[in-house]
Scaffold this active site. Sequence first.
Site, PDB file in Angstrom:
ATOM      1  N   ASN A  27       0.839  -1.208   0.000  1.00  0.00           N
ATOM      2  CA  ASN A  27       0.000   0.000   0.000  1.00  0.00           C
ATOM      3  C   ASN A  27       0.871   1.254   0.000  1.00  0.00           C
ATOM      4  O   ASN A  27       0.555   2.239  -0.674  1.00  0.00           O
ATOM      5  CB  ASN A  27      -0.946  -0.009   1.204  1.00  0.00           C
ATOM      6  CG  ASN A  27      -2.201  -0.798   0.921  1.00  0.00           C
ATOM      7  OD1 ASN A  27      -3.025  -0.397   0.107  1.00  0.00           O
ATOM      8  ND2 ASN A  27      -2.336  -1.954   1.559  1.00  0.00           N
ATOM      9  N   LEU A 102      -2.306   1.355  18.476  1.00  0.00           N
ATOM     10  CA  LEU A 102      -1.823   2.646  18.981  1.00  0.00           C
ATOM     11  C   LEU A 102      -2.637   3.073  20.190  1.00  0.00           C
ATOM     12  O   LEU A 102      -3.853   2.846  20.253  1.00  0.00           O
ATOM     13  CB  LEU A 102      -1.926   3.689  17.860  1.00  0.00           C
ATOM     14  CG  LEU A 102      -0.992   3.407  16.673  1.00  0.00           C
ATOM     15  CD1 LEU A 102      -1.446   4.144  15.422  1.00  0.00           C
ATOM     16  CD2 LEU A 102       0.453   3.765  17.025  1.00  0.00           C
ATOM     17  N   ASN A 116      -6.290   5.028   8.126  1.00  0.00           N
ATOM     18  CA  ASN A 116      -5.890   3.613   8.062  1.00  0.00           C
ATOM     19  C   ASN A 116      -6.623   2.942   6.910  1.00  0.00           C
ATOM     20  O   ASN A 116      -7.698   3.377   6.515  1.00  0.00           O
ATOM     21  CB  ASN A 116      -6.288   2.929   9.385  1.00  0.00           C
ATOM     22  CG  ASN A 116      -5.900   1.468   9.423  1.00  0.00           C
ATOM     23  OD1 ASN A 116      -4.789   1.094   9.033  1.00  0.00           O
ATOM     24  ND2 ASN A 116      -6.808   0.612   9.870  1.00  0.00           N
ATOM     25  N   HIS A 118      -8.069  -0.913   6.026  1.00  0.00           N
ATOM     26  CA  HIS A 118      -8.350  -2.197   6.669  1.00  0.00           C
ATOM     27  C   HIS A 118      -8.952  -3.144   5.629  1.00  0.00           C
ATOM     28  O   HIS A 118      -9.824  -2.740   4.851  1.00  0.00           O
ATOM     29  CB  HIS A 118      -9.331  -1.990   7.831  1.00  0.00           C
ATOM     30  CG  HIS A 118      -9.622  -3.257   8.567  1.00  0.00           C
ATOM     31  ND1 HIS A 118      -8.729  -3.809   9.472  1.00  0.00           N
ATOM     32  CD2 HIS A 118     -10.676  -4.101   8.508  1.00  0.00           C
ATOM     33  CE1 HIS A 118      -9.243  -4.935   9.943  1.00  0.00           C
ATOM     34  NE2 HIS A 118     -10.424  -5.138   9.368  1.00  0.00           N
ATOM     35  N   THR A 150      -9.801   6.311  15.148  1.00  0.00           N
ATOM     36  CA  THR A 150     -10.266   6.765  16.470  1.00  0.00           C
ATOM     37  C   THR A 150      -9.786   5.729  17.488  1.00  0.00           C
ATOM     38  O   THR A 150      -9.315   4.653  17.087  1.00  0.00           O
ATOM     39  CB  THR A 150     -11.806   6.877  16.493  1.00  0.00           C
ATOM     40  OG1 THR A 150     -12.347   5.626  16.081  1.00  0.00           O
ATOM     41  CG2 THR A 150     -12.305   7.979  15.579  1.00  0.00           C
TER      42      THR A 150
HETATM   43  C1  GAR Z   1      -3.064  -4.745   3.924  1.00  0.00           C
HETATM   44  O1  GAR Z   1      -3.972  -5.702   3.441  1.00  0.00           O
HETATM   45  C2  GAR Z   1      -3.745  -3.830   4.912  1.00  0.00           C
HETATM   46  O2  GAR Z   1      -5.075  -3.573   4.603  1.00  0.00           O
HETATM   47  C3  GAR Z   1      -3.648  -4.649   6.173  1.00  0.00           C
HETATM   48  O3  GAR Z   1      -2.372  -5.234   6.142  1.00  0.00           O
HETATM   49  C4  GAR Z   1      -1.985  -5.413   4.791  1.00  0.00           C
HETATM   50  C5  GAR Z   1      -0.651  -4.735   4.617  1.00  0.00           C
HETATM   51  O4  GAR Z   1      -0.135  -4.994   3.351  1.00  0.00           O
HETATM   52  N1  GAR Z   1      -3.833  -3.828   7.318  1.00  0.00           N
HETATM   53  C6  GAR Z   1      -4.441  -4.253   8.425  1.00  0.00           C
HETATM   54  O5  GAR Z   1      -4.866  -5.387   8.565  1.00  0.00           O
HETATM   55  C7  GAR Z   1      -4.569  -3.212   9.525  1.00  0.00           C
HETATM   56  N2  GAR Z   1      -5.622  -3.552  10.411  1.00  0.00           N
HETATM   57  P1  GAR Z   1       0.999  -4.067   2.739  1.00  0.00           P
HETATM   58  O6  GAR Z   1       2.106  -4.006   3.785  1.00  0.00           O
HETATM   59  O7  GAR Z   1       1.434  -4.800   1.511  1.00  0.00           O
HETATM   60  O8  GAR Z   1       0.404  -2.729   2.469  1.00  0.00           O
END
Ligand code: GAR
Length: 225
Positions: A27, A102, A116, A118, A150
Site C-alpha cells: 500500500n 496505537l 488507516n 483495513h 479513532t
Molecule cells: C493490507 O492488506 C492492509 O489492509 C492490512 O495489512 C496489509 C498490509 O499490506 N492492514 C491491516 O490489517 C490493519 N488492520 P501491505 O504491507 O502490503 O500494504
Amino acid sequence: MNRQQLLCDSRSLMKSLVILISGRGSNMKALLDAKLPTENITVISNNPKAAGLAVAEERGVQTLVVNHRNYSDRVSFDTALAEKIDGYQPDLIVLAGFMRILSDRFVNRYQNRLINIHPSLLPSFPGLKTHASALHEGVKIHGCTVHFVTPKVDYGPIILQAAVPILPDDTEQILAARVLQQEHYVYPQAVRWFLEGRLKNIENRVEICETTTRNTVLYSPGLPE
Ligand code: GAR
C-alpha cells in the site's frame, strides 16, 4: 454560495505525509507511485526488517525505524514514535499495514489527520484474519475500507470502501489478492482527497466535496440482465 462550496476548503494544499508500515509495504508503494500533491514523504517502520523500507529507499524516500522492541510498553513506544513524527510536521499520518495497536493518547494527538486501510468492509470483520473470517461467515461481498482512526480499533469515520465478490473457489490467498488490488486503488484516492482538502467529517460521516457518485449496484452472485 451553496452547501457544497461551504464544505470544500482547497485553499491550503497540505504537503507533508508520514507513512507508517510494518511489513511488505505494497500500500505504501501504491501511495508513493501515485504522484500525490506532497512536498515531503517519510516512511517509518516499527519493524527493522520490513520489506517496504527498501521499496521506499529505492524511490529516494526517507525512511526511519522506531523499533517497538526497544520500548518496555505501548505508551513509551508511542511517545517515541510521536516525537519522530512531529519532527516532520506532517499534515497527514497514513497507516499502511502498520500492525501495532496505537494508544488512545497517540490517536487523539492526531485526531482527523490519522487514517488507516483495513482489509474488510468495516464495521464487519475488524481485527486480524479478515479474509478467513469473511469466507467462514459465507458473506458474498467483501472488500476494504479507508477510515479516520479513532481510539476504538478498526473503527472511525469511513472515507472510502471498495467491494469485491467472493467467488465459489476462493481461498484466503485468492480473496486477499482481490481485495489488495482494490486497496492499492482506493488508498491513494482517499489520501489525495485529504490533501486536496476535500474531506469533511460531519457527525461521524465523511463527505467528499465535488465527487461524482455513479448510481451502481453490486450483486453477488451476479443477477441476469
Ligand atoms: C493490507 O492488506 C492492509 O489492509 C492490512 O495489512 C496489509 C498490509 O499490506 N492492514 C491491516 O490489517 C490493519 N488492520 P501491505 O504491507 O502490503 O500494504
